[in-house]
Design an enzyme around this catalytic site. Structure first.
Site, PDB file in Angstrom:
ATOM      1  N   SER A 208       0.832  -1.198   0.000  1.00 31.48           N
ATOM      2  CA  SER A 208       0.000   0.000   0.000  1.00 31.48           C
ATOM      3  C   SER A 208       0.871   1.254   0.000  1.00 31.48           C
ATOM      4  O   SER A 208       1.797   1.386   0.799  1.00 31.48           O
ATOM      5  CB  SER A 208      -0.906  -0.007   1.239  1.00 31.48           C
ATOM      6  N   GLY A 209       0.576   2.154  -0.924  1.00 31.38           N
ATOM      7  CA  GLY A 209       1.333   3.389  -1.036  1.00 31.38           C
ATOM      8  C   GLY A 209       2.482   3.327  -2.021  1.00 31.38           C
ATOM      9  O   GLY A 209       3.208   4.308  -2.199  1.00 31.38           O
ATOM     10  N   THR A 213      -2.020   2.032  -8.144  1.00 29.57           N
ATOM     11  CA  THR A 213      -3.176   2.606  -8.837  1.00 29.57           C
ATOM     12  C   THR A 213      -2.738   3.592  -9.915  1.00 29.57           C
ATOM     13  O   THR A 213      -3.251   3.571 -11.046  1.00 29.57           O
ATOM     14  CB  THR A 213      -4.102   3.296  -7.822  1.00 29.57           C
ATOM     15  N   ASN A 254      -1.078   5.543   3.098  1.00 28.56           N
ATOM     16  CA  ASN A 254      -1.365   5.971   1.728  1.00 28.56           C
ATOM     17  C   ASN A 254      -2.608   6.844   1.734  1.00 28.56           C
ATOM     18  O   ASN A 254      -3.632   6.474   2.319  1.00 28.56           O
ATOM     19  CB  ASN A 254      -1.592   4.739   0.829  1.00 28.56           C
ATOM     20  N   SER A 257      -5.431   4.877  -0.896  1.00 29.94           N
ATOM     21  CA  SER A 257      -5.221   3.437  -0.889  1.00 29.94           C
ATOM     22  C   SER A 257      -6.434   2.716  -1.461  1.00 29.94           C
ATOM     23  O   SER A 257      -7.573   2.972  -1.077  1.00 29.94           O
ATOM     24  CB  SER A 257      -4.968   2.961   0.546  1.00 29.94           C
ATOM     25  N   SER A 258      -6.185   1.807  -2.398  1.00 28.55           N
ATOM     26  CA  SER A 258      -7.266   0.992  -2.962  1.00 28.55           C
ATOM     27  C   SER A 258      -7.636  -0.067  -1.946  1.00 28.55           C
ATOM     28  O   SER A 258      -6.798  -0.899  -1.567  1.00 28.55           O
ATOM     29  CB  SER A 258      -6.820   0.333  -4.267  1.00 28.55           C
ATOM     30  N   GLY A 481      -1.100  -5.074  -2.257  1.00 30.31           N
ATOM     31  CA  GLY A 481       0.125  -5.798  -1.940  1.00 30.31           C
ATOM     32  C   GLY A 481       0.095  -6.282  -0.502  1.00 30.31           C
ATOM     33  O   GLY A 481      -0.901  -6.147   0.207  1.00 30.31           O
ATOM     34  N   GLU A 483       0.314  -6.489   3.283  1.00 30.98           N
ATOM     35  CA  GLU A 483       0.068  -5.489   4.319  1.00 30.98           C
ATOM     36  C   GLU A 483       0.463  -6.063   5.671  1.00 30.98           C
ATOM     37  O   GLU A 483       0.102  -7.207   6.011  1.00 30.98           O
ATOM     38  CB  GLU A 483      -1.402  -5.067   4.334  1.00 30.98           C
TER      39      GLU A 483
END
Length: 1043
Positions: A208-209, A213, A254, A257-258, A481, A483
């Site tokens: 994440s981050g 995206t 993030n 973040s998705s 990804g 986490e």
């Protein structure tokens, strides 16, 4: 900025040619050391100084002047070796500080000429500090993309850099630059799809981050530019704001973040134009709707709606500020630096318009968002001693019922009671406060989850319009990804399980399958060890004692709790090397990325994800269309009634699939889809946790590199044979380079002959049982030879074809000219015929017109002539009536004498016109008569007779002359006839001719004499003296003749 590293390379740079790379880069290393530098090693998860990446032999043995050593803070430092004493070395680093270290702990450094290479395969020493330094070198210069063999490594810059836009798209489209870039990966995938007729996929992973995206959007932009033109690419790009608004949130790591995974499948036509798309989503984090940690935010859509809704919509939805909704009050973070939620709301509305979501549906969707927010404000009051509750009928309850289109009392019953079936009887159970809150939150999560799925469905309907089924597509996977937080819950458990599956896909395609293919085809190959995560996957998926199976099993028990689940895991999985039990509700899993500790609190509830039938029936009874659609969707996804403890406990009449079961099914479908494609991998790296530009934390980057196995891929690609082609295909493609009789041999013989003829070194390829294996760059050399030969062939063919075409063109032109001449001749003849007919018609018309005019003129002249003749003849008759016989017999002289005498007698009575023409061929003015003469000359009644006498005298002279001539001629002919003169003539013939001439002249003279009399008669006038009554001389003659 990308071209910086290229500008630093001189003619001796090893970038372009790999065959001389190691000898140029490592002149002081002997053969044994050089071989050891690329020896395969395994990848471990120990400290950063772990010597498992290869190229980690003793630096002192290599006698290098610069090497890497690990400082006390764990970072790698570049040091200069001052001296070596046994197993110890004295080094100088960090502004001259001298330190004594163990020589075995140091790693060799690459020469400066390799600083900032754009492909890690070009590094002489492939070890952790060298890779970290190379990535940092490029990152500091805004060169965020680096190749690691077939994998693209992208480091998030946390700022805008000038590497994108139409100019860069054109550069990579035209292959003007070959530096690493997302555009290059997308271009390769697109050309594979067109040329090889395969369906590529771009797998984007990272924690994440890391920028997954944004990387996915960049790839979509490039594909839209390549396959654009139909207009649907605009709709595809407009899906990003919608999915980000409803599926992304701010987390501690993030700002965007998705909280879901997505696979975007872009379809192309046979001509390479985008014809449609389809979006598949995975595991939306529904718990974020009702739970929000401090410092984080819920989904962007809530904040955008409250900030950007126009006044009419705000009034209709009765919206308030974000700080007045309890679901959002759990965190005091309401805004994101640099992000305007009101502007983002308008962008989302524009995107909804672009994908053809009607205004009515948009308002209904926003109404569902508002209903979720108001559900969080619903409160409960205790109604009895057993802690049973009822919702308070307040503003929140009324707003929710209005927005979803139901009665407030129905909503109150659904939130405070639960219907159960015991045998044949229906029992209504009142809920406690905890149960009522769970029911409320479950309803809110279900509404938001169904709304998200409904939006994705609407997007897919819009993108599927006009889609041509060609079977060609490019898939882009943007999924969460690994986490690892301080507290890892059910969401991290599912996310990390998905990443284990994706890592196996990565290992399978880039590590495992490649090495297996070498061994199966008989290639001389030293196997490269890598960490296989199959054991970890077995821990999750094994039946009946896998994590997922045990979780589903425990979720079905009515008395199952998070603690009993953790206890069961420890009892059944303690023998598994990837599992470690913990005290309380925790357990640890050894993922390929490292150990992650999970807290089982909420695992069972989140896995059940129960929305009782009461709530579903409430939604189906709503008057609004969306809640009804949500209820229908939830009912259709339900299984048959579940028998057993859950049914007996009074659960829903029909139980949905558990979350992990549904997610596992989606994940297996995803992997099947990816296995049917040609994968391209992009690994996104987050350089720091503060999301700040220019900061590069070695430890964080190294941990991510280890997780994604980049170094193993590089080592396999560098020491292996990345390019392979079957004997048959190779012979078909390059066999024409040989002589004809050689090219007709079997494919293997043809392939070997081609390699020998093209001077491919033996160490650059290996011949397998079914394929040829090449090192990097060798196919490029063969392609250059092939293209050069084809260009020569094409040149000869073009000249010959040009000659034939010119000959053919000349023949065609000649035929065209002949055909044109025939057609034009026929056309001209037709036109001439028409023109001739028109000419004849014109001549005929002119003839008739001219004839008419001539006849009119002739009639006028004839009339005048007849009148003049009549006048002259009349006068002559009257004047010479008595002498006519004499004139006809030849005595014209006496007739003229009588005429003169008569004229002299009537001298006083004759009035001739002064304009009378004395010529024998005289003319008169039409209409002129005696009356006019008298009118014009009334003052002079008597004209002189000189003109008339002159005419008569001339006629008399002519008569005398002609008489004399005829007489002389007659006398001469008489003399000839009598023989007096010898002239050689025929006197009889000549006399006849003379007689004919005399008769002709006589006739003409008689006519002129008659005409003269008529004119003189017409020009005569009566006596002006009325008293005398004297008549004209020709009048008296005529009168006497008549009498």
């Amino acid at each position: 900025m990308i071209s910086v590293s290229m500008n630093r390379v001189d003619d001796d740079s090893p970038y372009g040619q790999r065959s001389g790379f190691f000898t140029e880069a490592k002149p002081c290393v002997d053969d044994e050391d050089a071989n050891s530098s690329v020896s395969p090693q395994g990848c471990g998860l120990g400290s950063w100084g772990n010597k498992n990446w290869g190229d980690t032999g003793s630096c002192a043995a290599k006698k290098k002047h610069q090497s890497w050593f690990q400082s006390s803070d764990g970072n790698w430092e570049l040091a200069k070796i001052l001296s070596i004493s046994g197993t110890e070395s004295f080094i100088s680093y960090s502004e001259g500080e001298v330190l004594k270290v163990n020589s075995d702990s140091m790693l060799p450094a690459n020469p400066e000429i390799l600083d900032g290479v754009d492909d890690l395969m070009q590094l002489s020493y492939l070890n952790e500090p060298s890779v970290l330094y190379n990535l940092k070198y490029r990152y500091d210069r805004d060169m965020i993309y680096t190749k690691a063999g077939p994998v693209l490594v992208a480091i998030n810059p946390f700022k805008k850099i000038p590497l994108y836009g139409s100019d860069y798209i054109e550069i990579y489209k035209n292959k003007s630059k070959d530096s690493p870039h997302v555009y290059a990966i997308a271009d390769t995938a697109f050309r594979e799809m067109i040329t090889d007729e395969v369906n590529p996929s771009i797998v984007i992973s990272g924690e994440s981050g890391a920028g997954k995206t944004e990387t996915a959007k960049i790839a979509m932009q490039y594909l839209a530019a390549l396959g654009g033109g139909s207009g649907i690419e605009y709709e595809i790009l407009k899906t990003n704001p919608i999915l980000e608004a409803f599926g992304n949130a701010k987390t501690s790591r993030n700002n965007n973040s998705s909280r879901f995974g997505k696979l975007i499948e872009i379809h192309f036509s046979e001509t390479g134009k985008i014809s449609g798309a389809n979006i598949q989503t995975f595991l939306l984090e529904k718990s974020r709707v009702v739970q929000c940690t401090e410092g984080e935010r819920s989904y962007h859509s809530f904040y955008q709606l409250c900030a950007g809704a126009p006044p009419p919509l705000r009034e209709k939805l009765n919206l308030k500020g974000v700080n007045e909704y309890k679901y959002l009050q759990q965190s005091t973070c309401y805004t994101i630096n640099g992000v305007n939620d009101a502007e983002q709301f308008h962008i989302v509305v524009e995107a909804l318009d672009a994908v053809h979501v009607s205004k009515e549906d948009q308002e209904n969707a926003f109404a569902m968002l508002a209903a979720v927010l108001w559900l969080g404000n619903v409160t409960f009051s205790i109604v009895d001693n057993e802690n049973h509750v009822e919702p308070v009928i307040d503003e929140a309850m009324l707003n929710v019922s209005t927005l979803i289109g139901c009665e407030a009392d129905d909503l109150k019953i659904a939130l405070s009671t639960r219907k159960m079936k015991a045998g044949n009887e229906n029992i209504v159970q009142k809920l406690t406060l905890t149960q009522a809150i769970d029911t409320r939150d479950a309803l809110a999560k279900s509404i938001y989850s169904c709304l998200f799925d409904w939006l994705v469905e609407q997007i897919n309907k819009s993108l599927a319009v006009g889609k041509s089924q060609t079977g060609r597509s490019i898939s882009i996977l943007d999924i969460y990804g690994f986490e690892s937080f301080d507290v890892n819950s059910f969401e991290q458990f599912c996310i990390n399980y998905a990443n284990e599956r994706l890592q196996q896909h990565f290992n399978r395609h880039l590590l495992k399958l490649e090495q297996e293919e070498y061994i199966q085809d008989g290639i001389d190959w030293a196997k490269v060890e890598f960490k296989d995560n199959q054991d970890c996957l077995n821990l999750f998926e094994k039946k009946p004692l896998g994590l997922l199976t045990l979780l589903d099993e425990e979720s079905t028990f009515p008395n199952g709790t998070d603690l009993t689940f953790a206890t069961k895991l420890g009892q059944n999985l303690k023998s598994n090397s990837c599992f470690k039990g913990e005290r309380g509700k925790a357990f640890t899993v050894r993922h390929y990325a490292g150990e992650i500790k999970y807290d089982t609190s909420g695992f069972l509830e989140k896995n059940r994800d129960l929305l009782h039938l009461d709530s579903i029936q409430l939604l189906s009874s709503c008057t609004c269309g969306l809640p009804q659609a949500f209820a229908s969707s939830m009912l259709s996804s339900s299984e048959k009634p579940v028998l057993g403890p859950l049914h007996k406990s009074g659960g829903a009449d029909s139980q949905k699939l558990s979350v992990v079961t549904k997610f596992k099914g989606q994940l297996f479908q995803l992997m099947q889809r990816l296995e049917s494609t040609t994968p391209h991998f992009i690994r996104c790296i987050k350089p720091n946790n503060s999301q700040s530009p220019g900061i590069y934390h070695q430890g964080l980057v190294l941990q991510q590199l280890r997780c994604c196995g980049v170094l193993e891929v590089v080592r396999i690609s560098r020491s292996g044979f990345p390019t392979r082609i079957s004997h048959q295909k190779f012979a078909r493609r390059y066999g024409f380079l040989l002589l004809h009789h050689v090219a007709l041999q079997d494919p293997l013989s043809v392939s070997v002959a081609v390699l020998h003829q093209c001077d491919i070194l033996p160490e650059m390829y290996q011949i397998g049982y079914t394929k040829l294996f090449f090192r990097t760059g060798q196919i490029g050399k063969l392609e250059d030879i092939r293209n050069h030969t084809l260009n020569g062939i094409l040149r000869v063919q073009s000249c010959f074809r040009g000659h034939k075409a010119r000959q053919h063109t000349k023949e065609i032109k000649r035929g065209v000219f002949i055909l044109q001449s025939i057609v034009r001749g026929e056309k001209s003849r037709k036109e001439f015929t028409v023109l001739l007919m028109r000419l004849r018609a014109a001549v005929l018309i002119q003839k008739h017109i001219k004839a008419k005019i001539s006849r009119k003129r002739f009639e006028d002249i004839q009339g005048a002539s007849i009148m003049l003749q009549a006048a002259i003849r009349g006068w002559l008759v009257r004047s010479c009536l008595g002498n006519t016989t004499l004139l006809q017999s030849g005595s014209g002289e006496s007739s003229l004498s009588l005429a003169k005498k008569s004229l002299s007698l009537d001298d006083s009575d004759i009035n001739l016109s002064a304009s009378f023409n004395t010529s024998p061929n005289y003319k008169t003015t039409p209409g002129w008569d005696a009356t006019t003469c008298r009118r014009n000359n009334g003052h002079d009644n008597v004209r002189p007779m000189s003109a008339s006498l002159s005419v008569i005298s001339r006629l008399a002279e002519e008569f005398e002359q002609r008489s004399q001539v005829f007489g002389d001629d007659a006398d001469f002919l008489v003399e000839v006839k009598t023989g007096q003169v010898d002239a050689g003539l025929n006197p009889d013939h000549e006399l006849r001719k003379l007689k004919q001439m005399f008769e002709g002249w006589k006739k003409d003279y008689t006519g002129r004499l008659r005409d003269t009399r008529v004119i003189l008669n017409k020009l005569g006038h009566e006596d002006l003296d009325g008293e005398k009554g004297k008549r004209k001389w020709w009048g008296r003659l005529n009168g006497s003749r008549v009498g």
